[in-house]
Write a protein that holds these residues in place. Sequence first.
Motif, PDB file in Angstrom:
ATOM      1  N   PRO A  53       0.749   5.871  -4.646  1.00  0.00           N
ATOM      2  CA  PRO A  53       0.626   7.466  -4.168  1.00  0.00           C
ATOM      3  C   PRO A  53      -0.805   7.401  -3.867  1.00  0.00           C
ATOM      4  O   PRO A  53      -1.693   6.893  -4.384  1.00  0.00           O
ATOM      5  N   PRO A  54      -1.068   8.462  -2.958  1.00  0.00           N
ATOM      6  CA  PRO A  54      -2.539   8.819  -2.692  1.00  0.00           C
ATOM      7  C   PRO A  54      -3.103   9.513  -3.648  1.00  0.00           C
ATOM      8  O   PRO A  54      -2.347  10.491  -4.378  1.00  0.00           O
TER       9      PRO A  54
ATOM     10  N   PRO B 165       0.792  -1.321   0.044  1.00  0.00           N
ATOM     11  CA  PRO B 165       0.179  -0.217   0.063  1.00  0.00           C
ATOM     12  C   PRO B 165       0.984   1.396   0.088  1.00  0.00           C
ATOM     13  O   PRO B 165       0.442   2.332  -0.340  1.00  0.00           O
ATOM     14  N   ARG B 166       2.139   1.385   0.582  1.00  0.00           N
ATOM     15  CA  ARG B 166       3.122   2.562   0.740  1.00  0.00           C
ATOM     16  C   ARG B 166       3.452   2.585  -0.698  1.00  0.00           C
ATOM     17  O   ARG B 166       3.623   3.750  -0.886  1.00  0.00           O
ATOM     18  N   LEU B 167       3.452   1.824  -1.595  1.00  0.00           N
ATOM     19  CA  LEU B 167       4.116   2.078  -3.032  1.00  0.00           C
ATOM     20  C   LEU B 167       3.043   2.726  -3.887  1.00  0.00           C
ATOM     21  O   LEU B 167       3.548   3.291  -4.938  1.00  0.00           O
TER      22      LEU B 167
END
Length: 103
Positions: free
Chosen positions: A5-6, A1-3
């Motif tokens: 981007p929002p 999930p951190r890979l």
Amino acid sequence: PRLVPPVPEQLSPAALILLAVGLAFYLALGLRAFRTWRLTRRTADLMVVAGIVWLATALAAALTLGPWDLGWWLGHGLEVAGIAQVTAGCEITHCSSNCDQLR
């Protein structure tokens, strides 16, 4: 999930840049599909053009409206409908030209 981007905030500079790039992509794709429809006059090709317009509209709604706006939710509906419309148009065109080979 951190890979991943929002999603940028609505109407932020990043959202507007992403919107401009996305709309330019859909414009180029839509013009190409429209030229194909003008040459063939097939309903399936016109379905693809309409689906691309719906996808461009959905992109604008997603990047300019907030998640509690009705337009944002309608944009998601247009996104699903646009994907279905483009897929159906491509499948009809593909099947009409290749289904005879399957028999």
